[in-house]
Design a protein around this motif. Structure first.
Motif, mmCIF file in Angstrom:
data_model
loop_
_atom_site.group_PDB
_atom_site.id
_atom_site.type_symbol
_atom_site.label_atom_id
_atom_site.label_comp_id
_atom_site.label_asym_id
_atom_site.label_seq_id
_atom_site.Cartn_x
_atom_site.Cartn_y
_atom_site.Cartn_z
ATOM 1 N N HIS A 70 -32.198 36.527 2.285
ATOM 2 C CA HIS A 70 -32.928 35.267 2.132
ATOM 3 C C HIS A 70 -33.987 35.396 1.035
ATOM 4 O O HIS A 70 -34.108 34.530 0.155
ATOM 5 N N ASN A 74 -32.256 33.453 -2.083
ATOM 6 C CA ASN A 74 -32.716 32.062 -2.021
ATOM 7 C C ASN A 74 -34.112 31.903 -2.616
ATOM 8 O O ASN A 74 -34.330 31.077 -3.504
ATOM 9 N N HIS A 120 -40.937 28.547 0.730
ATOM 10 C CA HIS A 120 -40.480 29.898 1.090
ATOM 11 C C HIS A 120 -41.658 30.880 1.168
ATOM 12 O O HIS A 120 -41.691 31.745 2.055
ATOM 13 N N TRP A 168 -36.775 21.588 6.376
ATOM 14 C CA TRP A 168 -37.923 22.367 6.835
ATOM 15 C C TRP A 168 -38.625 21.623 7.969
ATOM 16 O O TRP A 168 -38.650 20.388 7.977
ATOM 17 N N ASP A 202 -38.106 27.437 7.991
ATOM 18 C CA ASP A 202 -36.955 27.156 7.128
ATOM 19 C C ASP A 202 -35.755 26.818 8.014
ATOM 20 O O ASP A 202 -35.328 27.635 8.836
ATOM 21 N N HIS A 206 -28.912 29.026 5.407
ATOM 22 C CA HIS A 206 -29.007 30.397 4.875
ATOM 23 C C HIS A 206 -30.097 31.200 5.599
ATOM 24 O O HIS A 206 -30.113 32.424 5.511
#
Ligand SMILES: [Fe+2]
Length: 243
Positions: A70, A74, A120, A168, A202, A206
């Motif tokens: 991740h 990502n 993130h 999110w 998140d 993924h």
């Protein structure tokens, strides 16, 4: 239009008389040193990924492989993309013939990647704890949701509504309304205006598919066990100082 100097053409072409004759028909443009102004800060593309603030091998119910993938693919991918986009925007600005709608496509990507990077970084920073809420954020939660249990139920229900898709779930302090809410966000660009993120989850596949397949609810339970509430309290302090 690209222009080259006659001297360069002559040196590049073979020294045959035919080549020299061809060169004599080219427009004369004397070579000049490249003058490149430094890029303005908004276009420099100098973002760098923030390292994980915890040991990914020590989370409860979230594998090291998942977290590392991740972070690397990502999150870091979004950082690299944002850098590329900023620099391409600068280059496109110099093209006076470029239609605004083409420029707009890249501006949209700038917003997507910026949202991804910011969210993130908040997500990883609020992991690595013991999952036990305390301090000022617990007071805020009780003030706005009646009890921790009622807040958690709503936070999880909001997150589960995004299961199997993207988005999110964000516990936010809204700097405009001065309210605390769990906000639903469909993508990286979809945030409540003026919402200051306190706790970020998140819900893109993924973030959990490698460990839990389509069982999003199990991932949400695992996330809650690893919340770093000290970091959440730090954000409460930070937004409090802005009020
Ligand atoms: Fe993600």
């Amino acid at each position: 239009m690209t222009t080259i100097s006659r001297r360069k053409v002559i040196s590049t072409l073979a020294t045959s008389s035919a080549s020299l004759a061809l060169a004599s028909f080219l427009p004369v443009v004397e070579a000049s040193p490249q003058t490149t102004a430094p890029l303005a800060k908004a276009f420099q593309g100098q973002h760098t990924p923030k390292p994980l603030p915890f040991d990914p091998a020590k989370l409860k119910g979230l594998s090291e492989k998942l977290i590392r993938s991740h972070w690397e693919n990502n999150y870091s991918g979004a950082v690299k993309a944002l850098n590329t986009i900023e620099q391409r925007l600068a280059a496109m600005l110099t093209d006076k013939d470029l239609p605004p709608y083409i420029y707009g496509d890249l501006k949209r990507e700038e917003l997507v990647r910026t949202g991804s990077v910011v969210l993130h970084e908040n997500y990883f920073a609020n992991l690595g704890g013991d999952g036990k809420a305390s301090g000022k954020v617990l007071d805020l939660i009780k003030q706005w949701f009646g009890s921790y249990e009622q807040w958690e139920a709503e936070f999880k229900k909001t997150a589960n509504a995004l299961g199997g898709g993207s988005g999110w779930t964000i516990l936010s302090y809204n700097q405009h309304t001065s309210e605390v809410h769990n906000y639903w966000a469909w993508d990286h660009m979809h945030n409540a205006p003026m919402g200051y993120p306190l706790l970020v989850l998140d819900m893109y596949e993924h973030a959990y598919h490698m460990d839990y397949g389509a069982a999003a609810a199990k991932y949400i339970d695992a996330f809650m066990q690893n919340v770093n509430w000290d970091e959440v309290n730090r954000r409460v302090e930070a937004v409090g100082s802005r009020r």
